[in-house]
Write an enzyme that holds these catalytic residues in place. Structure first.
Site, PDB file in Angstrom:
ATOM      1  N   LYS A 262       0.711  -1.347   0.039  1.00 10.06           N
ATOM      2  CA  LYS A 262       0.017  -0.059  -0.150  1.00 10.06           C
ATOM      3  C   LYS A 262       1.081   1.362   0.102  1.00 10.06           C
ATOM      4  CE  LYS A 262      -4.008  -1.813   2.357  1.00 10.06           C
ATOM      5  NZ  LYS A 262      -4.942  -2.033   3.511  1.00 10.06           N
TER       6      LYS A 262
ATOM      7  N   ASP B 114      -9.874   2.376   2.860  1.00  6.87           N
ATOM      8  CA  ASP B 114      -9.953   1.685   4.058  1.00  6.87           C
ATOM      9  C   ASP B 114     -10.650   2.782   5.201  1.00  6.87           C
ATOM     10  OD1 ASP B 114      -8.820  -0.730   3.517  1.00  6.87           O
ATOM     11  OD2 ASP B 114      -6.816  -0.194   3.838  1.00  6.87           O
TER      12      ASP B 114
HETATM   13  P1  NAP Z   1       1.301  -2.700   9.432  1.00  7.18           P
HETATM   14  O1  NAP Z   1       1.372  -1.492   8.677  1.00  7.18           O
HETATM   15  O2  NAP Z   1       2.567  -3.971   9.231  1.00  7.18           O
HETATM   16  O3  NAP Z   1       1.129  -2.599  10.868  1.00  7.18           O
HETATM   17  C1  NAP Z   1       1.192  -3.663  11.762  1.00  7.18           C
HETATM   18  C2  NAP Z   1       0.846  -2.838  13.332  1.00  7.18           C
HETATM   19  O4  NAP Z   1       0.706  -3.994  14.148  1.00  7.18           O
HETATM   20  C3  NAP Z   1       2.032  -1.888  13.792  1.00  7.18           C
HETATM   21  O5  NAP Z   1       1.324  -0.934  14.529  1.00  7.18           O
HETATM   22  C4  NAP Z   1       2.835  -2.919  14.562  1.00  7.18           C
HETATM   23  O6  NAP Z   1       3.467  -2.036  15.791  1.00  7.18           O
HETATM   24  C5  NAP Z   1       1.575  -3.654  15.334  1.00  7.18           C
HETATM   25  N1  NAP Z   1       2.013  -4.963  15.813  1.00  7.18           N
HETATM   26  C6  NAP Z   1       2.550  -5.933  15.096  1.00  7.18           C
HETATM   27  N2  NAP Z   1       2.973  -7.254  15.844  1.00  7.18           N
HETATM   28  C7  NAP Z   1       2.553  -6.880  16.963  1.00  7.18           C
HETATM   29  C8  NAP Z   1       2.740  -7.495  18.446  1.00  7.18           C
HETATM   30  N3  NAP Z   1       3.013  -8.445  18.540  1.00  7.18           N
HETATM   31  N4  NAP Z   1       2.290  -6.845  19.544  1.00  7.18           N
HETATM   32  C9  NAP Z   1       1.919  -5.441  19.320  1.00  7.18           C
HETATM   33  N5  NAP Z   1       1.586  -4.826  18.127  1.00  7.18           N
HETATM   34  C10 NAP Z   1       1.952  -5.507  17.044  1.00  7.18           C
HETATM   35  O7  NAP Z   1      -0.069  -3.749   9.208  1.00  7.18           O
HETATM   36  P2  NAP Z   1      -1.426  -3.012   8.680  1.00  7.18           P
HETATM   37  O8  NAP Z   1      -1.427  -3.056   6.994  1.00  7.18           O
HETATM   38  O9  NAP Z   1      -1.647  -1.885   9.483  1.00  7.18           O
HETATM   39  O10 NAP Z   1      -2.539  -4.065   8.941  1.00  7.18           O
HETATM   40  C11 NAP Z   1      -2.916  -4.314  10.562  1.00  7.18           C
HETATM   41  C12 NAP Z   1      -4.076  -5.287  10.699  1.00  7.18           C
HETATM   42  O11 NAP Z   1      -5.300  -4.661   9.970  1.00  7.18           O
HETATM   43  C13 NAP Z   1      -3.979  -6.609   9.730  1.00  7.18           C
HETATM   44  O12 NAP Z   1      -4.295  -7.731  10.782  1.00  7.18           O
HETATM   45  C14 NAP Z   1      -4.864  -6.532   8.693  1.00  7.18           C
HETATM   46  O13 NAP Z   1      -5.308  -7.627   8.207  1.00  7.18           O
HETATM   47  C15 NAP Z   1      -5.924  -5.655   9.206  1.00  7.18           C
HETATM   48  N6  NAP Z   1      -6.668  -4.993   8.053  1.00  7.18           N
HETATM   49  C16 NAP Z   1      -7.872  -4.842   8.010  1.00  7.18           C
HETATM   50  C17 NAP Z   1      -8.722  -4.473   7.160  1.00  7.18           C
HETATM   51  C18 NAP Z   1     -10.010  -4.653   6.935  1.00  7.18           C
HETATM   52  O14 NAP Z   1     -10.426  -4.180   5.799  1.00  7.18           O
HETATM   53  N7  NAP Z   1     -10.649  -5.279   7.868  1.00  7.18           N
HETATM   54  C19 NAP Z   1      -8.024  -3.314   6.036  1.00  7.18           C
HETATM   55  C20 NAP Z   1      -6.665  -3.054   6.363  1.00  7.18           C
HETATM   56  C21 NAP Z   1      -5.821  -3.994   7.415  1.00  7.18           C
HETATM   57  P3  NAP Z   1       5.085  -1.563  15.733  1.00  7.18           P
HETATM   58  O15 NAP Z   1       4.818  -0.401  14.709  1.00  7.18           O
HETATM   59  O16 NAP Z   1       5.492  -1.412  17.092  1.00  7.18           O
HETATM   60  O17 NAP Z   1       5.757  -2.755  15.082  1.00  7.18           O
END
Ligand code: NAP
Length: 293
Positions: A74, A110
């Site tokens: 993205k 989103d």
């Molecule tokens: P991302 O950019 O990789 O961000 C991941 C986030 O999760 C960061 O804030 C990271 O913290 C945190 N994190 C990862 N592992 C962790 C742990 N063990 N403990 C605490 N925090 C942790 O991912 P993203 O694209 O934002 O996606 C995040 C989630 O949203 C995913 O599950 C995705 O499937 C979901 N999502 C859903 C939709 C929907 O339409 N429902 C749309 C988009 C995304 P740090 O910064 O500290 O590493």
């Protein structure tokens, strides 16, 4: 259901990696069929950024109406577009590209999808509310931008990496809204979470079976709206929030609404909106079929 393909069929799809678990083809193709659109939506699995650049370049000359972009591309999609909507630029991520006369126009649906799902699933509108958002990555950025634009008065970003949260808060300040934005690490977020109207998980915690909840159970209460962006699996957060009587939902509604909003942009017509109900049913059926395997 097999989409009908003709000589004038237009293309849509989703670029990501891995892509084999995507629900988007099921929900988009069901809606195209319902509307009688001569479009087909395909998964575009690309393992590296060089491949994403090639697919984006090809989309300029192939009969694409547009495409979605999912993890982990993205952010790079933002650079590949000729024009990017302001909300996507501030969120730092493009999840929807509209192909217009060979030009790539980037959007982020989103956040809009989240607000629509909060309204339809939980009866929640962000005006004058306090929200606690766990996470500071791409999804959290879209959520925080949308909630601030939606009129939330206080947003607390709770993230392991404080620097990433601060960087998001700086981008959100560019919106020029009145919302108070705070950044906390999880250990210090108890009061902000207890006092929030909405508690939102936008971390990736919950995607894997056995993942812990990012929010301690004792911080949750029955007056909370709890929204977990993770979908397709019951998460500990949603289970624990429901157990204390909170109004808790997984992220399927957001997935449906962001996809429907993307196709609304591609159709560019005021005549009708994409049928959210058809898309949701198709996504639920695809999840059930996957679980039965
Ligand atoms: P991302 O950019 O990789 O961000 C991941 C986030 O999760 C960061 O804030 C990271 O913290 C945190 N994190 C990862 N592992 C962790 C742990 N063990 N403990 C605490 N925090 C942790 O991912 P993203 O694209 O934002 O996606 C995040 C989630 O949203 C995913 O599950 C995705 O499937 C979901 N999502 C859903 C939709 C929907 O339409 N429902 C749309 C988009 C995304 P740090 O910064 O500290 O590493």
């Amino acid at each position: 259901m097999t989409p009908r393909i003709s000589g004038s069929t237009r293309l849509a799809g989703v670029i990501g990696w891995p892509i084999d678990h995507t629900l988007s083809p099921a929900m988009h193709n069901a809606a195209y069929e319902e509307l009688g659109l001569d479009w087909v939506y395909i998964p575009l699995g690309v393992p590296d950024e060089a491949g994403v650049r090639r697919v984006a370049a090809a989309a300029r000359s192939l009969p694409f109406v547009g495409f979605n972009v999912t993890m982990p591309y993205k952010q790079i999609a933002l650079e590949l577009c000729d024009e990017v909507a302001q909300v996507a630029r501030i969120a730092g991520a493009v999840n929807t590209v509209h192909v217009v006369d060979g030009a790539l126009i980037g959007y982020n649906t989103d956040g809009r999808g989240l607000l629509e799902a909060l309204e339809s699933d939980a009866g929640f509108a962000p005006q004058s509310t306090a929200v606690a958002v766990f996470g500071a990555g791409g999804a959290a950025s879209s959520a925080v931008v949308a909630l601030v634009l939606g009129g939330a008065s206080r947003v607390t970003i709770v993230n392991r990496s404080h620097e990433r949260a601060e960087e998001l808060a700086e981008r959100v300040a560019l919106l020029g809204r009145d919302a108070e934005v705070f950044c906390l690490q999880p250990e210090t977020a108890s009061d902000a979470v207890r006092e929030a109207d909405l508690v939102l998980n936008a971390t990736s915690l919950g995607m894997k079976p056995g993942d812990p909840s990012p929010v301690p159970r004792e911080w949750l209460r029955s007056g909370h709206v709890v929204y977990d962006l993770v979908y397709g699996v019951p998460t500990k957060l949603v289970e624990e929030a429901r157990a204390v009587g909170a109004n808790a939902h997984d992220g399927l509604g957001m997935l449906v609404c962001q996809g429907a909003t993307a196709a609304d942009i591609w159709r560019d017509t005021a005549e009708s909106r994409m049928p959210r109900d058809v898309m949701r049913r198709a996504a639920e059926d695809a999840i059930a079929a996957r679980q039965a395997r």
